[in-house]
Design an enzyme around this catalytic site. Structure first.
Site, short mmCIF file in Angstrom:
data_model
loop_
_atom_site.label_atom_id
_atom_site.label_comp_id
_atom_site.label_asym_id
_atom_site.label_seq_id
_atom_site.Cartn_x
_atom_site.Cartn_y
_atom_site.Cartn_z
N ASP A 1 -16.30 8.38 -25.27
CA ASP A 1 -17.50 7.70 -24.17
C ASP A 1 -16.04 7.56 -23.48
O ASP A 1 -14.47 8.25 -23.37
CB ASP A 1 -18.19 6.51 -24.16
CG ASP A 1 -19.13 6.17 -23.31
OD1 ASP A 1 -18.76 6.50 -22.52
OD2 ASP A 1 -19.50 5.59 -23.56
C1 BGC Z 1 -20.99 5.30 -20.33
C2 BGC Z 1 -22.15 6.73 -20.86
C3 BGC Z 1 -21.89 7.86 -20.17
C4 BGC Z 1 -20.90 8.30 -19.73
C5 BGC Z 1 -20.26 9.48 -18.90
C6 BGC Z 1 -19.97 6.20 -19.74
O1 BGC Z 1 -19.17 4.99 -19.20
O2 BGC Z 1 -20.82 4.75 -21.15
O3 BGC Z 1 -23.39 6.46 -21.53
O4 BGC Z 1 -22.59 9.25 -21.00
O5 BGC Z 1 -20.10 7.51 -18.99
O6 BGC Z 1 -21.11 9.40 -17.91
#
Ligand code: BGC
Length: 774
Positions: free
Chosen positions: A301
């Site tokens: 993440d």
């Molecule tokens: C979130 C994810 C997301 C990623 C990319 C993160 O802050 O937790 O769910 O896919 O950002 O945007």
């Protein structure tokens, strides 16, 4: 979206099998087996035939790559970070870039100017639609219809792929018992079985049988693991959990997604038992890759690898930082890679420190090769080497097409849950004069909910417009405003923070025959980094209900929200409540379809609605205690100041404009071997006077087991449409994957003894029958 986005420049036990016990429920109803894009056999055949060729190409490419080129493949950069130089160097992935011309430009640089011509994998958070925004995933789960999840993913994939993106960070499958947590809106609710059905349907919608197709994308199941259970409901917070809970409650939807073909996964921000998701060899390598045979890749993440480090003063250049399991960037990179993380999002530790880590023997070249192999494999399967570029001229015309918009409308209505309807206030008569009142009554922005993708406020149909289209004399009063603020400016008064407009709203109600009250949350109150410390209707909305009630006009409350709310006072004062969730781009039309009876509501709650906040976590699939809750006794598991043991509305609950009976639960046998199966049949009859939908639900309980088993577990459901008087027999099959469970050593066990089944139309089902496993 991450908060850091702007900050970075960047016993009698029969052990069946540890490995491959299929926990994937068959797709219940809806998605037809003849649909080629969902055909399991086609999926297997495509994989089988193509895989040998792909492995050869992967190995050939890998053998020609330098260490630096390998480390570049492991890097995933955001739209704000990436430069032409990254593309030239061979960056592996780029996310959140949505302009097809820019995507093509970077792809040309990568394919034409990088030494080995490896295309970039572009990714995006298409969570419930790209431009055509569907209802939030929590709502979709409440449809109890996998076709709804399938539609959402299918149209989302088509629109996403049309701009040149080949991977979506979806499905989000985090089971959650935490309504305070804003991200409960993004998942399938509190039940692993329902979540598994929805996860599988989404993956099939995204990928089809071959995601190299021009309208398909690779799905990334997230967030591994147990991100849905943060302590206190605060996003990103830690989780402490037993092995059996992890495997029985949180992992099944991941398994379902992988079995449906999901080729990528995302590790989570949170720690389980002190081990952060992107540094967890058990979930990433042992379970996902080894037990489940996942051969795709895991991306971290957003800055989750950097967040493994300790905070200042240890690391003065922060944020991001936090977990304190790595002393510095090199250690964070090594920890993540060694645990099984294959691609690093936004932070750059594996890429930057890889050579030094390799020289020091802290990572191995085998593991680097494994990660790169996985990434290349997905790129080959996505057809990127054959078709790296997008046809920019087609990108716009692929958006908001009539078939997608029609599905968004039908699916939003299908997801709505009728919570209360005293004296049949609903459906309303469109010929009567309808006043549409409330902070969300003429609102476009909030209808899209969190993670609106490329949805635009201007695309959304407001409730007032939807009602006017079916009841032309409708009038409108906002009563009180909505402020779309973010922390630190956000408050619980952002919706209906003033009563100044109440007098005008009451006058509007008085001049009408019937009132629709549009209440709830704004969309900023749900989604990432949007936990709430109260579940009440924000601001003065309850007072607004009371003011409208005092007019004596019949009225119905329509709720737009992303989580369970505490609705005790609302239910006491309102004759009718329709839970509309955040319905998406067709919100107003879909709600009007239900309010005026064109659609008979048939959704059910995918999550329990507590009476009061202090009951949280409250969920139907809890383990028993030695002192079960009993409000007539003191020494039981209860609250001394609450005269009930129940939620206000239980999991699986929802009303209809007609009535149903579920009767005659019978089994085809009363004794079964651990490898056998039992068929349970039940009759459902429409006992009312309108055509409508009922969701027949089957629950299971193992009353005596080596570890306490949940008082109920959903193991089957089917949504059926019946004419008045019509009756249907529904048959469910249960076998070891239903009556077995994981123990605290991570073994899947099937124990002899009695198993109880319950059938009905909610988790409070009372019909029961038992069989013996021996
Ligand atoms: C979130 C994810 C997301 C990623 C990319 C993160 O802050 O937790 O769910 O896919 O950002 O945007």
């Amino acid at each position: 979206m991450s908060v850091y986005r702007g900050l970075l420049p960047k016993p009698r036990t029969v052990i069946i099998s540890l490995a491959v016990v299929a926990l994937v429920p068959a797709l219940a109803g809806g998605v037809s087996a003849s649909d080629s894009s969902t055909d399991e056999t086609a999926l297997q055949a495509t994989r089988g035939a193509a895989s040998q060729g792909i492995e050869r190409r992967v190995n050939d490419l890998l053998s020609r790559m330098t260490l630096q080129e390998k480390l570049e493949q492991i890097q995933l950069l955001s739209d704000g970070q990436v430069t032409d130089a990254d593309a030239q160097a061979g960056v592996g992935g780029v996310f959140s870039l949505t302009d097809p011309a820019k995507i093509n430009h970077l792809q040309h640089v990568a394919v034409e100017q990088s030494r080995l011509h490896i295309p970039i994998l572009f990714a995006y958070d298409t969570i419930h639609g790209y431009r055509t925004v569907f209802p939030i995933p929590l709502a979709t789960a409440g449809s109890f219809d996998p076709q709804v999840a399938f539609d959402d993913a299918r149209f989302g994939a088509r629109e996403t792929a049309a701009v040149g993106i080949k991977q979506v960070y979806s499905p989000m499958v985090d089971v959650s018992h935490e309504p305070r947590w804003g991200r409960i809106a993004e998942g399938g609710g509190e039940d692993p079985y329902l979540g598994s059905v929805m996860a599988a349907a989404r993956v099939k919608g995204d990928q089809g049988s071959d995601y190299s197709a021009r309208d398909k994308v690779a799905a990334s199941v997230k967030h591994l693991a147990a991100y849905g259970q943060p302590e206190g409901g605060r996003d990103y917070n830690t989780t402490d959990m037993s092995e059996q809970r992890l495997r029985n409650l949180y992992l099944p939807p991941f398994k379902a997604a992988v079995d449906a073909g999901a080729d990528t996964a995302m590790c989570s921000f949170n720690a389980i038992n002190g081990v952060p998701g992107c540094a967890n060899p058990e979930t990433e390598t042992q379970i996902l890759k080894h037990e489940w045979g996942f051969d795709g890749f895991i991306e971290s993440d957003y800055t989750a690898v950097a967040e493994l480090r300790a905070c200042p003063p240890k690391n003065p250049d922060m944020p991001p930082c936090g977990h304190g399991v790595a002393a510095d960037g090199p250690s964070a990179g090594a920890l993540a890679l060694n645990a099984g993380t294959d691609m690093e999002m936004v932070s750059t530790n594996i890429r930057d420190f890889g050579p030094q880590l390799l020289a020091q023997g802290r990572i191995s070249i085998n593991r680097v090769n494994d990660a790169v192999r996985r990434i290349l494999r997905v790129k080959f399967r996505a057809g990127l080497f054959e078709h790296p570029y997008v046809d920019v001229s087609q990108a716009d015309s692929a958006q908001l097409r009539p078939d997608a918009v029609a599905a968004a409308r039908a699916d939003a209505a299908r997801a709505m849950v009728l919570l209360k309807n005293t004296d049949s206030v609903l459906p309303l008569d469109p010929a009567k004069k309808t006043a549409v009142i409330g902070p969300l009554a003429n609102d476009q922005h909030d209808m899209l909910g969190p993670w609106w993708g490329q949805g635009r406020d201007a695309d959304a149909v407001t409730l007032y417009d939807g009602i006017k289209a079916q009841s032309p004399g409708a009038t409108y009063a906002q009563a009180c405003p909505v402020v779309n603020a973010e922390p630190p400016a956000a408050t619980n008064n952002d919706v209906c923070g003033s009563t100044a407009g109440f007098a005008a709203a009451v006058a509007t109600a008085n001049a009408a025959d019937q009132v629709v009250l549009a209440l709830g949350e704004n969309r900023e109150m749900s989604g990432e980094a949007a936990s709430r410390s109260t579940l009440d209707l924000p601001g003065y909305q309850q007072q607004l209900i009371d003011a409208i009630k005092a007019t004596g006009k019949p009225f119905a409350v329509v709720l737009f929200n992303g989580r369970p709310l505490t609705l005790g006072a609302v239910a006491q004062s309102s004759p009718a409540i329709l839970e509309a969730w955040f319905p998406g781009v067709q919100a107003g039309n879909a709600v009007a379809d239900v309010l005026f009876g064109k659609v008979n509501p048939g959704g059910k709650l995918p999550v329990s609605f507590p009476q009061v906040l202090g009951q949280v976590p409250i969920y139907y699939n809890h383990e028993p205690t030695g002192r079960p809750c009993d409000v007539t006794q003191k020494y039981t598991s209860r609250y001394r100041d609450l005269p009930t043991c129940s939620p206000l509305y239980e999991f699986g609950f929802g009303l209809s404009y007609t009535s149903f009976s579920v009767t005659n639960l019978r089994l085809d046998r009363t004794s079964v071997s651990p490898n056998g199966r039992v068929r349970a049949s039940v009759d459902v009859t429409n006992t009312g006077s309108r055509r409508g939908d009922e969701v027949v639900q089957l629950y299971l309980h193992d009353p005596v087991a080596s570890i306490s088993q949940p008082v109920r577990r959903l193991r089957g459901f089917e949504r059926v449409t019946l004419d008045p008087g019509a009756k249907r027999t529904i048959t469910f099959t249960v076998d070891k994957k239903d009556f077995g469970f994981y123990d605290n050593r991570g073994s899947f066990v099937v124990e002899p003894g009695e198993i109880d089944l319950y059938a009905g139309n909610s988790s409070a089902a009372t019909l029961t029958a038992s069989f013996n496993v021996s």
